[in-house]
Design a protein around this motif. Structure first.
Motif, PDB file in Angstrom:
ATOM      1  N   SER A   3      -3.980  -6.442 -12.979  1.00 15.89           N
ATOM      2  CA  SER A   3      -4.192  -5.503 -11.877  1.00 15.89           C
ATOM      3  C   SER A   3      -3.276  -4.296 -12.023  1.00 15.89           C
ATOM      4  O   SER A   3      -2.310  -4.322 -12.766  1.00 15.89           O
ATOM      5  CB  SER A   3      -3.931  -6.179 -10.531  1.00 15.89           C
ATOM      6  N   THR A   5      -1.486  -1.636  -9.164  1.00 20.02           N
ATOM      7  CA  THR A   5      -1.291  -1.432  -7.734  1.00 20.02           C
ATOM      8  C   THR A   5      -0.324  -0.283  -7.495  1.00 20.02           C
ATOM      9  O   THR A   5       0.777  -0.278  -8.040  1.00 20.02           O
ATOM     10  CB  THR A   5      -0.712  -2.724  -7.093  1.00 20.02           C
ATOM     11  N   THR A  23      -1.108   1.311   8.351  1.00 24.86           N
ATOM     12  CA  THR A  23      -1.997   0.195   8.686  1.00 24.86           C
ATOM     13  C   THR A  23      -2.626   0.361  10.061  1.00 24.86           C
ATOM     14  O   THR A  23      -3.715  -0.160  10.302  1.00 24.86           O
ATOM     15  CB  THR A  23      -1.277  -1.164   8.577  1.00 24.86           C
ATOM     16  N   VAL A  32       0.671  -7.337   4.520  1.00 21.94           N
ATOM     17  CA  VAL A  32       0.432  -8.687   4.019  1.00 21.94           C
ATOM     18  C   VAL A  32       1.742  -9.458   3.957  1.00 21.94           C
ATOM     19  O   VAL A  32       1.810 -10.621   4.351  1.00 21.94           O
ATOM     20  CB  VAL A  32      -0.257  -8.640   2.634  1.00 21.94           C
ATOM     21  N   HIS A  52       3.994  -5.705   0.645  1.00 25.38           N
ATOM     22  CA  HIS A  52       2.604  -5.611   0.210  1.00 25.38           C
ATOM     23  C   HIS A  52       1.785  -5.264   1.445  1.00 25.38           C
ATOM     24  O   HIS A  52       1.872  -5.955   2.453  1.00 25.38           O
ATOM     25  CB  HIS A  52       2.190  -6.967  -0.365  1.00 25.38           C
ATOM     26  N   PHE A  53       1.039  -4.164   1.375  1.00 28.50           N
ATOM     27  CA  PHE A  53       0.145  -3.822   2.472  1.00 28.50           C
ATOM     28  C   PHE A  53      -1.198  -3.388   1.920  1.00 28.50           C
ATOM     29  O   PHE A  53      -1.353  -3.151   0.726  1.00 28.50           O
ATOM     30  CB  PHE A  53       0.757  -2.767   3.404  1.00 28.50           C
ATOM     31  N   ARG A  54      -2.196  -3.330   2.816  1.00 31.18           N
ATOM     32  CA  ARG A  54      -3.564  -3.052   2.397  1.00 31.18           C
ATOM     33  C   ARG A  54      -4.196  -2.017   3.320  1.00 31.18           C
ATOM     34  O   ARG A  54      -4.069  -2.102   4.541  1.00 31.18           O
ATOM     35  CB  ARG A  54      -4.365  -4.350   2.434  1.00 31.18           C
ATOM     36  N   GLN A  58      -7.665  -1.463  -0.444  1.00 36.67           N
ATOM     37  CA  GLN A  58      -6.747  -1.173  -1.555  1.00 36.67           C
ATOM     38  C   GLN A  58      -5.378  -1.758  -1.265  1.00 36.67           C
ATOM     39  O   GLN A  58      -4.820  -1.538  -0.197  1.00 36.67           O
ATOM     40  CB  GLN A  58      -6.619   0.343  -1.754  1.00 36.67           C
ATOM     41  N   ASP A  59      -4.841  -2.496  -2.224  1.00 32.63           N
ATOM     42  CA  ASP A  59      -3.491  -3.041  -2.101  1.00 32.63           C
ATOM     43  C   ASP A  59      -2.465  -1.991  -2.511  1.00 32.63           C
ATOM     44  O   ASP A  59      -2.698  -1.194  -3.427  1.00 32.63           O
ATOM     45  CB  ASP A  59      -3.324  -4.268  -3.004  1.00 32.63           C
ATOM     46  N   PHE A  61       2.080  -1.631  -2.789  1.00 31.93           N
ATOM     47  CA  PHE A  61       3.411  -2.191  -2.650  1.00 31.93           C
ATOM     48  C   PHE A  61       4.324  -1.080  -2.160  1.00 31.93           C
ATOM     49  O   PHE A  61       4.049   0.107  -2.374  1.00 31.93           O
ATOM     50  CB  PHE A  61       3.943  -2.750  -3.976  1.00 31.93           C
TER      51      PHE A  61
END
Length: 136
Positions: A3, A5, A23, A32, A52-54, A58-59, A61
């Motif tokens: 991946s 990120t 968010t 997350v 870690h957030f989304r 899309q992820d 860091f």
């Protein structure tokens, strides 16, 4: 590789605040996980060591740097958001521009009928587009 990120490094202990803003702006936005420094450091207690957030599937860091750097975010790397409605585009632009710096106000440009570019209050650059025009 499994991946790739995006990783946002904040200065000044604002990573959690920035993630909470981001968010809150997206229906599927979520933090997350967030690991913070304890009393024994090396960063200031309670600041983000790694999170870690989304957003929009899309992820990302993020972290708070406890080292002061001579650099920060640059608009040459930005987050492209493809909006589905005028209301969504305007809401995101206004929220991200609050305390930040609009670089291209919402308007029609040759590559898009409705587009805006803004650096938010944390220095992160966002390109917001309405409709089906893809990033160039």
């Amino acid at each position: 590789m499994t991946s790739a990120t995006p990783f946002l490094m904040f200065q000044g202990g604002v990573a959690r605040e920035a993630m909470e803003l981001y968010t809150s702006l997206f229906d599927d936005g979520e933090i997350v996980s967030a690991d913070t420094y304890g009393a024994d450091g090396p960063g200031p207690e309670g600041t983000v060591m790694r999170a870690h957030f989304r957003l929009a599937g899309q992820d990302f860091f993020a972290s708070d740097s406890f080292v002061t750097h001579a650099f920060d975010f640059t608009p040459s790397l930005s987050i492209w958001i493809q909006c589905e409605t005028e209301e969504q585009l305007t809401r995101l632009f206004d929220a991200l521009a609050e305390g930040g710096q609009p670089m291209m106000p919402l308007g029609g440009y040759g590559f898009s009928d409705r587009f805006g570019w803004v650096n938010d209050r944390y220095g992160v650059s966002w390109q917001l587009n309405l409709g089906g025009v893809a990033a160039a």
